[in-house]
Scaffold this active site. Sequence first.
Site, short mmCIF file in Angstrom:
data_model
loop_
_atom_site.label_atom_id
_atom_site.label_comp_id
_atom_site.label_asym_id
_atom_site.label_seq_id
_atom_site.Cartn_x
_atom_site.Cartn_y
_atom_site.Cartn_z
N THR A 392 0.81 -1.23 0.00
CA THR A 392 0.00 0.00 0.00
C THR A 392 0.84 1.28 0.00
OG1 THR A 392 -1.66 -1.20 1.25
CG2 THR A 392 -1.88 1.15 1.30
N GLU A 412 -3.65 -4.03 -2.58
CA GLU A 412 -3.52 -5.11 -1.59
C GLU A 412 -2.10 -5.68 -1.57
OE1 GLU A 412 -3.83 -6.77 1.49
OE2 GLU A 412 -3.54 -8.53 0.24
N SER A 454 -7.38 -2.21 7.02
CA SER A 454 -6.68 -1.60 8.16
C SER A 454 -6.25 -0.18 7.84
CB SER A 454 -5.42 -2.41 8.49
OG SER A 454 -5.77 -3.71 8.83
#
Length: 577
Positions: A392, A412, A454
């Site tokens: 990321t 991802e 997250s």
Amino acid sequence: MNKPFIATLIVLLITPAWAKQPVATGYGGAVATISEPASQAAMRILNAGGNAVDAAVAAAATLGVTDPFSCGIGGGGFMLIYSAKDKKIISIDSRETAPAYFSPQIYKKEGKEMEWDDVVPTGISVGVPGTVRGWHEALARYGTMDMARVLQPAIQVADTGFKISPNFYRINQINEAKFARFSSTSALYLKDGKALPIGTSFRNPDLAATYRAISKGGVKAFYEGQLAKQIVDTVNAPPVAAGVAVLTGKMTLADLKDYEARLRQPIHSTYRGLDLYGMAMPSSGGIAIAEALNILEGFDLKTMPRDQVEHLYMEAAKLAFADRNAYVADGEYTDVPKTGLLSKAYAAERAKLIDLKQSHGKANAGDPFLFQDDQSRPLRPKVSLSTEPAHTTHLTVSDKEGNIVAYTFTIEDWGGSGIVVPGKGFLLNNEMTDFEFSGPHPNIPEAGKRPRSSMSPTLAFKNGKPLFSIGSPGGSTIITTVLQTIVNHIDLGMPLADALAAPRLSQRNGDKTQVETLLKFVGSPQAKALEQYGHQWNETDEIGAANGLQFNSDGSTTAVSEPLRHGGGSAIVQKPQ
Ligand code: GLU
């Protein structure tokens, strides 16, 4: 004058104001990204009169060229915007969405969970990309320039090219086997099956052409028509190399056409008098960071030595992760006990489980439902620590009006699914592997659902004024990186640049805490002090190349990127001090 002084002076005189540096202080707008061309793209747009949103999209599009294995238009992300005029924080969720053919059984074979590595490089890991729709919403609602204008710098970088850096090479090389499975990807990133060497001049004219098509046709050029058809065809019949068999998706044109970016209410919490805003579900970042900070607020960290503060930070992270793993998923599909998880009373209960002197292994999830008005609870989920690797990118921009953007976006895994859309120059995500592969669990795959993330773009305010922005890449370590940087800055009193550069300790309710070889943490006095509390280490190269902005009391802004991680980042201010 002494010689070192003269040498420094010469370097300063011949160094252009925008030369790559990790920290910069000054006035006007500011930007921090992991890529120098991306930070320059943002600065060009700011200097041309664009605002922070315009500049953020310009930087993001450029990162899609220079950091194609971390992010791009084949993926999704989360953007937080502070609108200075409205004194309001807006969050845009452009997370990838499960196509309509998805079901909870998709990642099971003969009743058993499939292997994560077997799912990633296939058509069934690919979710409907959200990035372009997210850029469109951000620009149309909060920007001042159109897509065509802000994509210009990225098109230029894609056309002219750049020299492959050691970091680009490193990530490409890790992915050789994955990329070799697909002819379109090998053609772009490999030569004779090997990663293009360091120093190679790399151009991506296909991506430049794709950006031009989006410049011309707007958001529809991506989600409808020719490009949409090519995306769907690629997912459903990936362009495999000879002899490779691959699982194929069943994405439809309707999946793309119906994709929506969502404007969501951010997670608001307080910490020692600051107001913090983070990303809501389907990201778990905002909730987990707020819960951990609420737990820490019960301890007088300012009076404690650094090792004890770090011990408590790891214990709080552990408890927050136990809850995050059990309860947080897409809030449109499951009742996340958000009120309970965010309540200070619940955090006080969780804090009672912490021993000031000793770490006691893994934590269980708590019962946040007791702290909700509606205490009805779903079936207790199975709690697993699924594979969540660390990739990321995060960028942050502010402008002279005081607007701020904190934006994390991804495909991802490094290199996503490994599938480049033939002739289009970008990789498709594997974001669907962020779902749990089997249940019962709130984060199981379902049609139209967004997998739990997250990603944690975060904005902090004091007495209504911006104090700092922070965010990071790194899968589930994003949460601990942002949390630790806040603790370093607020409780240990480090300037944001030091807080961000310090060695990371990522405790995510595992047996061991992840630390970095890059920062030579194991064996350091700091590590030895923490071992006295029972902490054990699990080493990885590096954790999360973060970026942030610190808004100083004299009205200046310090843009902060990485001195070392990911090859070092680039911070630029419009009017250097
Ligand atoms: N899929 C991750 C998330 O949404 C981001 C990818 C990564 O950083 O590894 O949290």
